[in-house]
Design a protein around this motif. Sequence first.
Motif, PDB file in Angstrom:
ATOM      1  N   MET A   1       1.080  -1.111  -0.045  1.00  0.00           N
ATOM      2  CA  MET A   1      -0.088  -0.035  -0.039  1.00  0.00           C
ATOM      3  C   MET A   1       0.876   1.248   0.108  1.00  0.00           C
ATOM      4  SD  MET A   1      -2.823   0.926   2.807  1.00  0.00           S
ATOM      5  CE  MET A   1      -4.308   1.273   2.276  1.00  0.00           C
ATOM      6  N   ALA A   2       0.676   1.938  -0.908  1.00  0.00           N
ATOM      7  CA  ALA A   2       1.369   3.393  -0.964  1.00  0.00           C
ATOM      8  C   ALA A   2       1.274   4.194   0.257  1.00  0.00           C
ATOM      9  CB  ALA A   2       1.011   4.193  -2.293  1.00  0.00           C
ATOM     10  N   LYS A   3       2.257   5.076   0.650  1.00  0.00           N
ATOM     11  CA  LYS A   3       1.916   6.025   1.805  1.00  0.00           C
ATOM     12  C   LYS A   3       1.153   7.164   1.244  1.00  0.00           C
ATOM     13  CE  LYS A   3       4.539   8.965   4.867  1.00  0.00           C
ATOM     14  NZ  LYS A   3       6.105   9.501   5.099  1.00  0.00           N
ATOM     15  N   GLN A   4       0.117   7.454   2.358  1.00  0.00           N
ATOM     16  CA  GLN A   4      -0.701   8.746   1.901  1.00  0.00           C
ATOM     17  C   GLN A   4      -0.062   9.845   1.951  1.00  0.00           C
ATOM     18  OE1 GLN A   4      -3.545   8.510   4.993  1.00  0.00           O
ATOM     19  NE2 GLN A   4      -4.580   6.750   4.117  1.00  0.00           N
ATOM     20  N   LYS A   5      -0.395  10.785   0.896  1.00  0.00           N
ATOM     21  CA  LYS A   5       0.290  11.943   0.812  1.00  0.00           C
ATOM     22  C   LYS A   5      -0.837  13.117   1.287  1.00  0.00           C
ATOM     23  CE  LYS A   5       2.863  11.061  -3.130  1.00  0.00           C
ATOM     24  NZ  LYS A   5       3.644  11.423  -4.375  1.00  0.00           N
ATOM     25  N   ARG A   6      -0.750  13.247   2.859  1.00  0.00           N
ATOM     26  CA  ARG A   6      -1.600  13.912   3.650  1.00  0.00           C
ATOM     27  C   ARG A   6      -1.268  13.980   4.822  1.00  0.00           C
ATOM     28  NH1 ARG A   6      -7.106  11.971   5.055  1.00  0.00           N
ATOM     29  NH2 ARG A   6      -6.316  11.818   7.025  1.00  0.00           N
ATOM     30  N   ALA A   7      -1.583  14.775   5.817  1.00  0.00           N
ATOM     31  CA  ALA A   7      -1.468  14.533   7.296  1.00  0.00           C
ATOM     32  C   ALA A   7      -2.175  13.112   7.440  1.00  0.00           C
ATOM     33  CB  ALA A   7      -2.108  15.549   7.943  1.00  0.00           C
ATOM     34  N   THR A   8      -1.301  12.740   8.538  1.00  0.00           N
ATOM     35  CA  THR A   8      -2.071  11.324   9.210  1.00  0.00           C
ATOM     36  C   THR A   8      -2.173  11.119  10.677  1.00  0.00           C
ATOM     37  OG1 THR A   8       0.504  10.672   9.411  1.00  0.00           O
ATOM     38  CG2 THR A   8      -0.573   9.926   7.246  1.00  0.00           C
ATOM     39  N   TRP A   9      -2.051  12.280  11.367  1.00  0.00           N
ATOM     40  CA  TRP A   9      -2.264  12.525  12.744  1.00  0.00           C
ATOM     41  C   TRP A   9      -2.932  13.774  13.086  1.00  0.00           C
ATOM     42  CZ3 TRP A   9       0.394  16.205  15.352  1.00  0.00           C
ATOM     43  CH2 TRP A   9       1.655  16.716  14.488  1.00  0.00           C
ATOM     44  N   TRP A  10      -3.410  13.722  14.431  1.00  0.00           N
ATOM     45  CA  TRP A  10      -3.771  15.165  14.936  1.00  0.00           C
ATOM     46  C   TRP A  10      -3.508  15.005  16.430  1.00  0.00           C
ATOM     47  CZ3 TRP A  10      -8.000  12.203  13.442  1.00  0.00           C
ATOM     48  CH2 TRP A  10      -8.906  11.992  14.297  1.00  0.00           C
ATOM     49  N   LYS A  11      -3.540  16.227  17.006  1.00  0.00           N
ATOM     50  CA  LYS A  11      -3.202  16.278  18.683  1.00  0.00           C
ATOM     51  C   LYS A  11      -4.219  15.938  19.304  1.00  0.00           C
ATOM     52  CE  LYS A  11       0.130  19.753  18.193  1.00  0.00           C
ATOM     53  NZ  LYS A  11       0.508  21.201  18.568  1.00  0.00           N
ATOM     54  N   MET A  12      -4.352  14.998  20.316  1.00  0.00           N
ATOM     55  CA  MET A  12      -5.176  15.099  21.304  1.00  0.00           C
ATOM     56  C   MET A  12      -4.658  15.502  22.786  1.00  0.00           C
ATOM     57  SD  MET A  12      -8.304  13.817  20.312  1.00  0.00           S
ATOM     58  CE  MET A  12      -8.927  13.338  21.923  1.00  0.00           C
ATOM     59  N   LEU A  13      -5.238  16.628  23.435  1.00  0.00           N
ATOM     60  CA  LEU A  13      -4.510  17.239  24.468  1.00  0.00           C
ATOM     61  C   LEU A  13      -5.182  16.639  25.785  1.00  0.00           C
ATOM     62  CD1 LEU A  13      -3.625  20.409  22.631  1.00  0.00           C
ATOM     63  CD2 LEU A  13      -1.971  18.588  22.869  1.00  0.00           C
ATOM     64  N   TYR A  14      -4.249  16.824  26.823  1.00  0.00           N
ATOM     65  CA  TYR A  14      -4.833  16.441  28.224  1.00  0.00           C
ATOM     66  C   TYR A  14      -6.040  17.437  28.399  1.00  0.00           C
ATOM     67  CZ  TYR A  14      -5.650  15.087  32.885  1.00  0.00           C
ATOM     68  OH  TYR A  14      -5.897  14.422  34.000  1.00  0.00           O
ATOM     69  N   PHE A  15      -5.889  18.528  28.340  1.00  0.00           N
ATOM     70  CA  PHE A  15      -7.000  19.605  28.912  1.00  0.00           C
ATOM     71  C   PHE A  15      -8.182  19.173  28.056  1.00  0.00           C
ATOM     72  CE2 PHE A  15      -5.373  21.977  25.150  1.00  0.00           C
ATOM     73  CZ  PHE A  15      -6.655  22.443  24.543  1.00  0.00           C
ATOM     74  N   GLN A  16      -8.404  18.559  27.090  1.00  0.00           N
ATOM     75  CA  GLN A  16      -9.764  18.047  26.504  1.00  0.00           C
ATOM     76  C   GLN A  16     -10.362  16.966  27.120  1.00  0.00           C
ATOM     77  OE1 GLN A  16      -7.718  16.875  22.882  1.00  0.00           O
ATOM     78  NE2 GLN A  16      -8.244  18.583  21.736  1.00  0.00           N
ATOM     79  N   ARG A  17      -9.872  16.447  28.004  1.00  0.00           N
ATOM     80  CA  ARG A  17     -10.412  15.457  28.881  1.00  0.00           C
ATOM     81  C   ARG A  17     -11.411  15.730  29.587  1.00  0.00           C
ATOM     82  NH1 ARG A  17      -7.901  10.949  33.336  1.00  0.00           N
ATOM     83  NH2 ARG A  17      -9.783   9.889  33.837  1.00  0.00           N
ATOM     84  N   ALA A  18     -11.546  16.870  30.246  1.00  0.00           N
ATOM     85  CA  ALA A  18     -12.699  17.305  31.090  1.00  0.00           C
ATOM     86  C   ALA A  18     -13.847  17.546  30.093  1.00  0.00           C
ATOM     87  CB  ALA A  18     -12.371  18.724  31.772  1.00  0.00           C
ATOM     88  N   THR A  19     -13.787  17.981  28.959  1.00  0.00           N
ATOM     89  CA  THR A  19     -14.903  17.946  28.113  1.00  0.00           C
ATOM     90  C   THR A  19     -15.154  16.704  27.805  1.00  0.00           C
ATOM     91  OG1 THR A  19     -14.041  20.273  27.203  1.00  0.00           O
ATOM     92  CG2 THR A  19     -15.772  18.829  25.972  1.00  0.00           C
ATOM     93  N   ILE A  20     -14.427  15.670  27.086  1.00  0.00           N
ATOM     94  CA  ILE A  20     -14.737  14.538  26.842  1.00  0.00           C
ATOM     95  C   ILE A  20     -15.464  13.590  27.977  1.00  0.00           C
ATOM     96  CG2 ILE A  20     -13.908  12.297  25.832  1.00  0.00           C
ATOM     97  CD1 ILE A  20     -14.102  14.480  23.791  1.00  0.00           C
ATOM     98  N   GLU A  21     -14.947  13.852  29.132  1.00  0.00           N
ATOM     99  CA  GLU A  21     -15.597  13.017  30.350  1.00  0.00           C
ATOM    100  C   GLU A  21     -16.856  13.634  30.676  1.00  0.00           C
ATOM    101  OE1 GLU A  21     -14.478  10.442  32.093  1.00  0.00           O
ATOM    102  OE2 GLU A  21     -12.242  10.212  31.441  1.00  0.00           O
ATOM    103  N   SER A  22     -17.313  14.941  30.300  1.00  0.00           N
ATOM    104  CA  SER A  22     -18.438  15.432  30.790  1.00  0.00           C
ATOM    105  C   SER A  22     -19.709  14.804  29.840  1.00  0.00           C
ATOM    106  CB  SER A  22     -18.433  16.790  30.566  1.00  0.00           C
ATOM    107  OG  SER A  22     -18.265  17.544  29.380  1.00  0.00           O
ATOM    108  N   ILE A  23     -19.347  14.166  28.976  1.00  0.00           N
ATOM    109  CA  ILE A  23     -20.429  13.632  28.062  1.00  0.00           C
ATOM    110  C   ILE A  23     -20.557  12.140  27.898  1.00  0.00           C
ATOM    111  CG2 ILE A  23     -20.205  15.800  26.556  1.00  0.00           C
ATOM    112  CD1 ILE A  23     -18.922  13.974  24.560  1.00  0.00           C
ATOM    113  N   SER A  24     -21.626  11.556  27.453  1.00  0.00           N
ATOM    114  CA  SER A  24     -21.878  10.106  27.631  1.00  0.00           C
ATOM    115  C   SER A  24     -20.645   9.299  26.665  1.00  0.00           C
ATOM    116  CB  SER A  24     -23.230   9.716  27.092  1.00  0.00           C
ATOM    117  OG  SER A  24     -23.353   9.916  25.608  1.00  0.00           O
ATOM    118  N   ASN A  25     -20.458   8.257  27.094  1.00  0.00           N
ATOM    119  CA  ASN A  25     -19.503   7.354  26.215  1.00  0.00           C
ATOM    120  C   ASN A  25     -19.920   7.254  24.668  1.00  0.00           C
ATOM    121  OD1 ASN A  25     -17.827   7.031  28.445  1.00  0.00           O
ATOM    122  ND2 ASN A  25     -18.580   4.792  28.777  1.00  0.00           N
ATOM    123  N   GLU A  26     -21.239   7.064  24.499  1.00  0.00           N
ATOM    124  CA  GLU A  26     -22.001   7.163  23.175  1.00  0.00           C
ATOM    125  C   GLU A  26     -21.778   8.309  22.358  1.00  0.00           C
ATOM    126  OE1 GLU A  26     -26.151   6.651  21.042  1.00  0.00           O
ATOM    127  OE2 GLU A  26     -26.009   5.835  23.001  1.00  0.00           O
TER     128      GLU A  26
END
Length: 87
Positions: A1-26
């Motif tokens: 498989m050929a390497k994609q010619k685009r970004a392949t990642w993005w940042k997830m930062l610890y301070f985002q946790r509070a927001t994610i934890e405040s909503i349901s898993n679904e």
Amino acid sequence: MAKQKRATWWKMLYFQRATIESISNEDAGSGLKAAFRYFDGEEITPDDLTPQAFTAFCVMKPYIDESMRNYEDAVENGRNGAAKRWE
């Protein structure tokens, strides 16, 4: 498989946790799936998700956009460097 010619990642930062934890898993999962769709170039609108899932998506979206910009900047810098080298 050929390497994609685009970004392949993005940042997830610890301070985002509070927001994610405040909503349901679904809703967190739906927001994450929307982030992957957006990363693949699909358009995401608030009507596509519950308000909480859209919040989870919105926490990630700026970092997806930053990753795409950084990739494009790196490609452009590489082109400019190659052009200067071979002048």
